[in-house]
Design an enzyme around this catalytic site. Structure first.
Site, PDB file in Angstrom:
ATOM      1  N   GLY A   1       0.784  -1.227   0.000  1.00 26.14           N
ATOM      2  CA  GLY A   1       0.000   0.000   0.000  1.00 26.14           C
ATOM      3  C   GLY A   1       0.817   1.278   0.000  1.00 26.14           C
ATOM      4  O   GLY A   1       0.279   2.357  -0.230  1.00 26.14           O
TER       5      GLY A   1
ATOM      6  N   PRO B   1       8.150   6.694  -5.825  1.00 24.46           N
ATOM      7  CA  PRO B   1       8.315   7.398  -7.103  1.00 24.46           C
ATOM      8  C   PRO B   1       8.900   6.468  -8.171  1.00 24.46           C
ATOM      9  O   PRO B   1       9.766   5.634  -7.874  1.00 24.46           O
ATOM     10  CB  PRO B   1       9.283   8.530  -6.752  1.00 24.46           C
TER      11      PRO B   1
ATOM     12  N   ASP C   1      18.549   6.118  -3.990  1.00 27.05           N
ATOM     13  CA  ASP C   1      18.971   4.732  -3.791  1.00 27.05           C
ATOM     14  C   ASP C   1      20.449   4.690  -3.421  1.00 27.05           C
ATOM     15  O   ASP C   1      21.309   5.135  -4.176  1.00 27.05           O
ATOM     16  CB  ASP C   1      18.743   3.938  -5.083  1.00 27.05           C
TER      17      ASP C   1
ATOM     18  N   TYR D   1      28.078   0.944  -0.866  1.00 29.63           N
ATOM     19  CA  TYR D   1      28.453   2.084  -1.715  1.00 29.63           C
ATOM     20  C   TYR D   1      29.358   3.066  -0.963  1.00 29.63           C
ATOM     21  O   TYR D   1      29.959   3.951  -1.584  1.00 29.63           O
ATOM     22  CB  TYR D   1      27.222   2.854  -2.208  1.00 29.63           C
TER      23      TYR D   1
ATOM     24  N   LYS E   1      20.648  -0.779   1.545  1.00 27.56           N
ATOM     25  CA  LYS E   1      20.710  -2.228   1.368  1.00 27.56           C
ATOM     26  C   LYS E   1      21.606  -2.899   2.407  1.00 27.56           C
ATOM     27  O   LYS E   1      22.638  -2.340   2.809  1.00 27.56           O
ATOM     28  CB  LYS E   1      21.227  -2.574  -0.041  1.00 27.56           C
TER      29      LYS E   1
ATOM     30  N   HIS F   1      20.949  -7.102  -0.523  1.00 27.21           N
ATOM     31  CA  HIS F   1      21.682  -6.715  -1.734  1.00 27.21           C
ATOM     32  C   HIS F   1      21.957  -7.892  -2.663  1.00 27.21           C
ATOM     33  O   HIS F   1      21.993  -7.733  -3.886  1.00 27.21           O
ATOM     34  CB  HIS F   1      22.993  -6.037  -1.328  1.00 27.21           C
TER      35      HIS F   1
END
Length: 311
Positions: A13, A17, A47, A52, A81, A114
């Site tokens: 629910g 974007p 994200d 990273y 992640k 990941h």
């Protein structure tokens, strides 16, 4: 009034974007400046990931834009992640709290596993782990991720780099359903079977490398540089990258283009005010080669390596 991306409803629910800013290989100041500019442009989906090594910079940019009144926390959809080194059940919650601390956020909107493959934990600073892989069952890791939803640390949970059989195994054994599977997807690697599978099971496919890591010097990939791509761009008055991103959006895929270039960050977002014809969408199928740009080949010997399966 800033134009925003439309949203898609997830199977729990909540809304996400339909285009986001990817930050893989956006290092430190790049990630900070890219995130700031993206929020100014209208991006509301960001994200990142523990591996990273830029969560702190992304978080700093979000905090500054909240302080400036550009966005509220509720208006930004943030994904991070769980790294492979944190698959062990005793490490999952701590890893999530570490990411939240890096981001300076009380919760993330989406937390992904990941990879289905775990790596041996040495310490948190060994971010990328080693190729010492473990046999931790991703179902056990998933059950710990479900608890993060209960704790209010994450709003939704999902998968990344899972094949269809692995996804079904999670669905058959979960208490909280995954909402997305984030995978490589672009015109050169279209994931048509995995997309159809995800649709049947109510998962959204998010696309990393939606432009396949372009190499301008080689004029590669063809779907950004060849004559047909140029003709499509000319027909719609767009760039070839915009044609590609619009194509993915029309397939129902959520692309996550990465850039640290201000003009390209803006360009990549301007894909909601035109539509490709059905014929032009069909013409993009010619670019599918079945070749991944990110094969994770160092994990290929592991029982949970996802890419031996057809999809």
């Amino acid at each position: 009034m800033t134009n925003l991306a439309p949203t898609i409803q997830l199977n729990n629910g909540r809304k996400m974007p339909i285009l986001g800013l990817g930050t893989w290989k956006s290092f430190e100041s790049d990630a900070y400046h890219s995130t700031r500019h993206a929020l100014d442009v209208g991006y509301r989906h960001l994200d990142t990931a523990f591996v990273y090594e830029n969560e702190a910079e992304v978080g700093q940019a979000i905090a500054e834009k909240i302080a400036e009144g550009v966005v509220t926390r509720e208006q930004v959809f943030v994904t991070t992640k769980l790294g492979g080194i944190h698959h062990d059940t005793a490490l999952v919650e701590r890893a999530c709290r570490l990411s939240l601390s890096n981001l300076a956020l009380e919760y993330v909107d989406l937390y992904l596993m990941h990879m289905p493959v775990g790596q041996k934990f040495h310490n948190d600073s060994n971010v990328h782990g080693t190729l010492e892989l473990t046999d931790v069952d991703y179902l056990d890791t998933w059950r710990e991720m479900e608890k993060l939803v209960d704790l209010g640390l994450v709003r939704s949970i999902g998968l990344s780099n899972f094949n269809a059989a692995q996804t079904e195994r999670v669905l058959a054994n979960c208490r909280i359903r995954p909402v997305v599977n984030q995978v490589e997807c672009h015109p050169g690697f279209q994931q048509s079977q995995l997309r159809e599978h995800a649709k049947r099971h109510g998962l959204v496919i998010c696309a990393y490398c939606p432009l396949a890591r372009p190499q301008p010097a080689r004029q590669w990939p063809p779907f950004l540089y060849d004559e047909h791509a140029q003709q499509l761009a000319k027909k719609y008055g767009r760039t070839t990258a915009q044609i590609c991103l619009r194509y993915l959006v029309q397939l129902g895929v959520v692309p996550l283009p990465k850039s640290s270039n201000k003009a390209r960050i803006e360009e990549n977002f301007r894909v909601f005010d035109f539509e490709l014809s059905p014929e032009d969408v069909a013409s993009m199928e010619q670019y599918h080669t079945g070749q991944r740009t990110v094969p994770f080949s160092g994990m290929a010997g592991h029982k949970y390596y996802p890419f031996h399966a057809e999809f």
